[in-house]
Design a protein around this motif. Sequence first.
Motif, PDB file in Angstrom:
ATOM      1  N   TRP A 118       0.279  33.551  74.165  1.00 54.38           N
ATOM      2  CA  TRP A 118      -1.124  33.924  74.329  1.00 54.38           C
ATOM      3  C   TRP A 118      -1.922  32.685  73.974  1.00 54.38           C
ATOM      4  O   TRP A 118      -1.512  31.882  73.144  1.00 54.38           O
ATOM      5  CB  TRP A 118      -1.517  35.141  73.497  1.00 54.38           C
ATOM      6  CG  TRP A 118      -1.500  34.959  72.013  1.00 54.38           C
ATOM      7  CD1 TRP A 118      -2.462  34.374  71.245  1.00 54.38           C
ATOM      8  CD2 TRP A 118      -0.473  35.388  71.103  1.00 54.38           C
ATOM      9  NE1 TRP A 118      -2.103  34.419  69.917  1.00 54.38           N
ATOM     10  CE2 TRP A 118      -0.896  35.026  69.809  1.00 54.38           C
ATOM     11  CE3 TRP A 118       0.750  36.046  71.272  1.00 54.38           C
ATOM     12  CZ2 TRP A 118      -0.111  35.294  68.681  1.00 54.38           C
ATOM     13  CZ3 TRP A 118       1.514  36.299  70.145  1.00 54.38           C
ATOM     14  CH2 TRP A 118       1.082  35.928  68.879  1.00 54.38           C
ATOM     15  N   GLY A 175      -3.390  36.438  77.539  1.00 48.92           N
ATOM     16  CA  GLY A 175      -1.962  36.321  77.779  1.00 48.92           C
ATOM     17  C   GLY A 175      -1.697  35.265  78.833  1.00 48.92           C
ATOM     18  O   GLY A 175      -2.410  35.191  79.830  1.00 48.92           O
ATOM     19  N   CYS A 214      -1.950  41.344  81.489  1.00 45.99           N
ATOM     20  CA  CYS A 214      -2.505  41.345  80.137  1.00 45.99           C
ATOM     21  C   CYS A 214      -3.957  41.812  80.166  1.00 45.99           C
ATOM     22  O   CYS A 214      -4.797  41.190  80.808  1.00 45.99           O
ATOM     23  CB  CYS A 214      -2.411  39.961  79.521  1.00 45.99           C
ATOM     24  SG  CYS A 214      -3.097  39.950  77.868  1.00 45.99           S
ATOM     25  N   GLN A 258       1.396  41.686  72.329  1.00 48.66           N
ATOM     26  CA  GLN A 258       1.517  40.366  72.938  1.00 48.66           C
ATOM     27  C   GLN A 258       2.575  39.535  72.237  1.00 48.66           C
ATOM     28  O   GLN A 258       2.784  39.657  71.035  1.00 48.66           O
ATOM     29  CB  GLN A 258       0.158  39.651  72.899  1.00 48.66           C
ATOM     30  CG  GLN A 258      -0.881  40.294  73.791  1.00 48.66           C
ATOM     31  CD  GLN A 258      -2.214  39.558  73.743  1.00 48.66           C
ATOM     32  OE1 GLN A 258      -3.076  39.903  72.948  1.00 48.66           O
ATOM     33  NE2 GLN A 258      -2.366  38.543  74.577  1.00 48.66           N
ATOM     34  N   VAL A 261       3.624  40.773  77.737  1.00 49.19           N
ATOM     35  CA  VAL A 261       2.703  41.772  77.210  1.00 49.19           C
ATOM     36  C   VAL A 261       3.281  43.151  77.498  1.00 49.19           C
ATOM     37  O   VAL A 261       3.938  43.368  78.524  1.00 49.19           O
ATOM     38  CB  VAL A 261       1.293  41.593  77.828  1.00 49.19           C
ATOM     39  CG1 VAL A 261       1.316  41.821  79.332  1.00 49.19           C
ATOM     40  CG2 VAL A 261       0.277  42.523  77.199  1.00 49.19           C
TER      41      VAL A 261
END
Lengths: 311, 734, 191
Positions: B51, B60, B79, B496, B554
């Motif tokens: 991320w 992300g 994401c 994440q 994610v």
Amino acid sequence: MEFQTGFHWYIAVYLFLAGVGAGSIVVASLADIYDRQKYISFIKAASVIGMPLVTIGILFLYIDLGQGMYKPWLLLLLFVNPTSAIMWGTLILTIFTVLSLLYGVYNLGILDWFIKKMGFVKIFRPIAASRFMNWSLIITGILTAGYTAVLLGVLKAIPFWHQTSLPILFIISASSTGISGAMVVKELFFKEEAHLEKIETTHFYLIMLEILLLIGMLLIALQGVPEMKFSALTLLTGEFAVEFWVFLVLLGLVVPAFVFAFVEAGKMHVSGGKLVFFELLVLVGGYFLRYLILHAGVYTQKFTDYIMIHY
Amino acid sequence: MTKCRISRRRFIQGTASVGAALASMSSFRLLTGGSSAVAEPQQGVTFAQNWCEMCFWKCGLTAKVVNGKVRKLEGQPDCPSNYGKLCAKGNAGVFQLYDPDRLKTPLIRDGERGSGKFRKATWEEAAAYVAQKVNELKEKYGPETFSIFAHGSGEHSFVELVEIIGSPNYCIPSYAQCTGSRDIGWALSYGKPVGGKEPVDSQNSKCMMLLGRNIVEALHVGEMQDFVEGVAKGAHVIYVDPRFTKTAAKANQYMMIKPGTDSALLLGMINYIIEKEIYNKEFVENYTYGFDQFKEHVAGYTVEWASKETEIPQEEIIKAAEKLCEAAPHCYIHPGRRLTRYGNDTQFTRIVACLNMLMGNWEVRGGIYRTIGFKYDAPHMVHFDKPYADRADGAGSEEFPLGPKNLGFANKLMEHIANQDVYPLKGMFVYGCNPLHHHGSTEMVKKALENTELLVTCEIYMTDTAWLSDVIFPESTYLERYDPVISTGRRKGYIQFREPAVSPVFDTKGGWEIAKILSGAMGHENEFLDVQEYNRQAFETLGITEEYMKKHGVWVANENTPYPVEDEGEEPSFRTPSGKAEFYSNICEHFSYPPMPSYEENPVPPEGEFRLLFGRLSFHTHARTQNNAWLLALHKSEVPLWIHTEKAKALGIKDGMSVRLVKEGFKSNPCTARVVDYIHPQAVFLPYGFGHETKGLTRITGKGARTSDFTSNLTDPISGAAGFHNGFVKVEIA
Amino acid sequence: MNATKTKKFAMAYIVDRCVDCKACMVACKAEWQIPDNDFRTHIDTGIAPAATDRLSMHFLPHQCNHCDDAPCVTVCPTKASHKREDGVVDIDNRKCVGCRYCIPSCPYNARFFNNELGVADKCTFCLPRIYDGLMPACVTTCPGKARVFGDINDPESEISKALKDAADNRYRVWTLRKDLGTEPNIYYIQK
Ligand code: SF4
Ligand code: SF4
Ligand code: SF4
């Protein structure tokens, strides 16, 4: 207005040197046709600078190249696209350089022993001394000088360059600076008494013509599309105003014009160091003409201006 | 005169929930150690999940690695932070990774502070040096002598380190220097803070009003995407700012407000809306508390008055009010983000909240949606005893009972270090932030730094603060390290994942690994878990596989509707003492703060001076990215200073000239004047994050002005957060 | 009849959606490792003259227009700059001598000199990417979704749809400097 990544000053030097070289040879060839005997010192002087200056000019072009500079075989590709002004130019320059080399060698009598030894005399003399040679040089010389402007003029992206008057202006300036260049060399190296009044008169008129053309061009530009107007204004009042007024207008055109006018009127006589000085001023002016036109041209309108108009 | 009665139980529940909710703001409290052992660089093309850490929105992304070098970063399409997109900063992460200006080895100061003389050290050497110093200071002054200022995904590595040492003095500056007042003000009204991912439903909104919330330039991808979507769908955008920003460019209605009078504008609108009875009656009647008192309270704030205060024509104010009411409940008034303006920002947020209440836009489309969080039993890593000493900064004390202890008051703590007036505060750690820039007064911070006997910085660049440090630990960037998985909430709740794309380019380590080394060197026996081990345990609890995360980066874990009131007919409910959205704040009353917000006049700059406004450019984050060559290229390294045409004329300043800010004889480095009509004449605007002193940021040293040299350093009486915008400056030609 | 078989790549900017965040510029810089301060795409910011009572500000992306009658192709002496079958104007780096002539020849200020490679440089619509099933880097990253790309000869492509949508809704659609006859392939759409 945004400044585009334009050409470097190298290119201005190239345009200038090619002009001086070609101009001097054109004038010399004309003089040759007219009265070789009378103008021989001038012809010799022009021969000294003609081909070498064009070659130095090309060298500047060469060092401005990107990868072509260290991959010289790519230069062969310069001939492949017939729609490119660079191709035309390469062709013209190649022919002109060869011809002016022969012409120079002949005029200055260098390499005579070599030519003799090789038994070329019979072929070389008649060619180099022929009227055909003179006319070929005049034509290719004018093309060379004109080409430096056509190179810029074909770019419709830059309205300030995209004018028919530009090649005319450059040819005139090339002749004028060519005369100056040859005069300087003559004064320094070929000091024999000579009566070059006709050339001086021609020079004076060339300068006057150049002034008029420049005024005309700027007046037209001021009425042109926004970019064009902006380019003209950068010269007159903007970023390049100092160079324009001092180096081009005052030193490069007005002062020589006055001096030559006095000479014409018989009110003054300049020779030796003084003459060299004034001729050098013309040369400085010639360089700045190229440099300024090159740089003032490359402004583009911001694209947002095109939608803003609608609001 | 409806003095409402609330049971004591509900009241306590309400107070507690404010604190609890604030606790959840701190990004995550997961403890790990780490090793960044990565295999040899692979040939060919590989991809790694991550991320973005170029700002704090945490988009992300997937890194494309070609022959062992990161070549490109691209957003993860799934994401919910960014749906496949990255901003300019995010894209420039590649440059940061290979930037030769990065810190490359541990450094120990080897000359006067500020001389910039450091010697390279090994990790063992640097850790031993710090450990010895720490133990000495601890002996001499007690463990609470240490403080930590930390910001970024790895912030808790150092926070825990300081807690292990035994000090409660840790601060996350994003509270006191950014969103503190806003979140307290919101929580007082709605029972929960706004949160780091503002739950404004721009994409479905019919009318949005933003007061200086420059979404387009203080840019977070997801938030901006929503905004553009809303704009494209034809929402009416009302933008209020003394400066015509790029957000203003997208607005239908822009109001150039006199700086510092935003409350007057809102109160005028509130008054108009109540007078005309165009508010959402159903919502106000059923789900709010104290409306009648509030109505009486705002009776004097007429549109006419507001117009005078704000210099905005009455028609414009009325138009804004009516547009909002027409769109209600599918509209919102943005609570702002960095709301540290005039030192009374909590009450300002209260006004914003009250106007939102009149719209009845709670948890409906186009209004304020419900953040869909995601909670799970996160693994525990390191165990330590909570420090006993009281915090030095007063967060949660009698003076600031609402101040969250888990975030602290960075501003107050720094002041106490400067003044040494609580107890000796002699050791300072700085992780990922830069107090010389983000505090209200550089002078005060410098004094504090002088007072510290040990200053340790963990950073990726030689920041202004690192430049003055005793020991610097170079951190691996986000593309070179693992970090514990995070759980994020927006319209969906999701997990994440971060894995290194390449092994560290220089001799650097991740924050957790550094904290572990330091803790060990100091002789603490607390065991840090390896980050990868932490993640494995987390995945197990979550019931997902590492392969899944490696592939997608994610995992969307909670897809409950963020509009429960609209979609499921749920009754709006609030964790306030009254259980309702409060026009009249019971908590404020309890702590003797004004229960209803009033207009407070802010000082006006004296003749010849300007109010210094500052903010972000869309391609820079805080004071962190300014040295990034790709981003610098976007503005050709120029630092603009916006000034109004008339004022500039009077000072002889022309557009493009080099100018300086001046305050009490102190002069900034040169900036480039942007002479424009579209900034209020009382103000000048400077982008934040320039004017670095450090010689280690080679591309920008000495360029532009540092805002903190000129800002005010006020304290909001309720939240304890800072107020920066009462700094007045002169401008002169450089 | 075979018209559908030849591709013709084009791009459109939905002007209202551009916020001047410059993500596209940096994504492109990264994708192509463009040195120095240069970029293959730019955003112009236009501010309405102060005289108007309603302030307005516009953001116009621009880049190579992949002109059908491209001055840069005409003037390139080596034929390094060439127009491909699929509409893309590409530069063959192996052939370019670096004479810079094409740079001022372009009315769109799309070209610059790549000092690292010693050749002229400009947008190629991300040539290898678009055949790998990806969008150009600028389109992929654009948070505002202002950029639309595709094969204009394919009615199902994003760009064809966007242009059709614009025509149906009578949005303003224009290309830059029509007057020059370069026949550019980048469309601007504004509501
Ligand atoms: S908004 Fe930009 S800098 Fe922030 S996390 Fe997203 S891509 Fe990175
Ligand atoms: S990325 Fe998109 S929104 Fe951002 S500047 Fe480029 S075109 Fe505009
Ligand atoms: S926009 Fe410029 S570079 Fe692109 S094809 Fe047209 S003339 Fe050539």
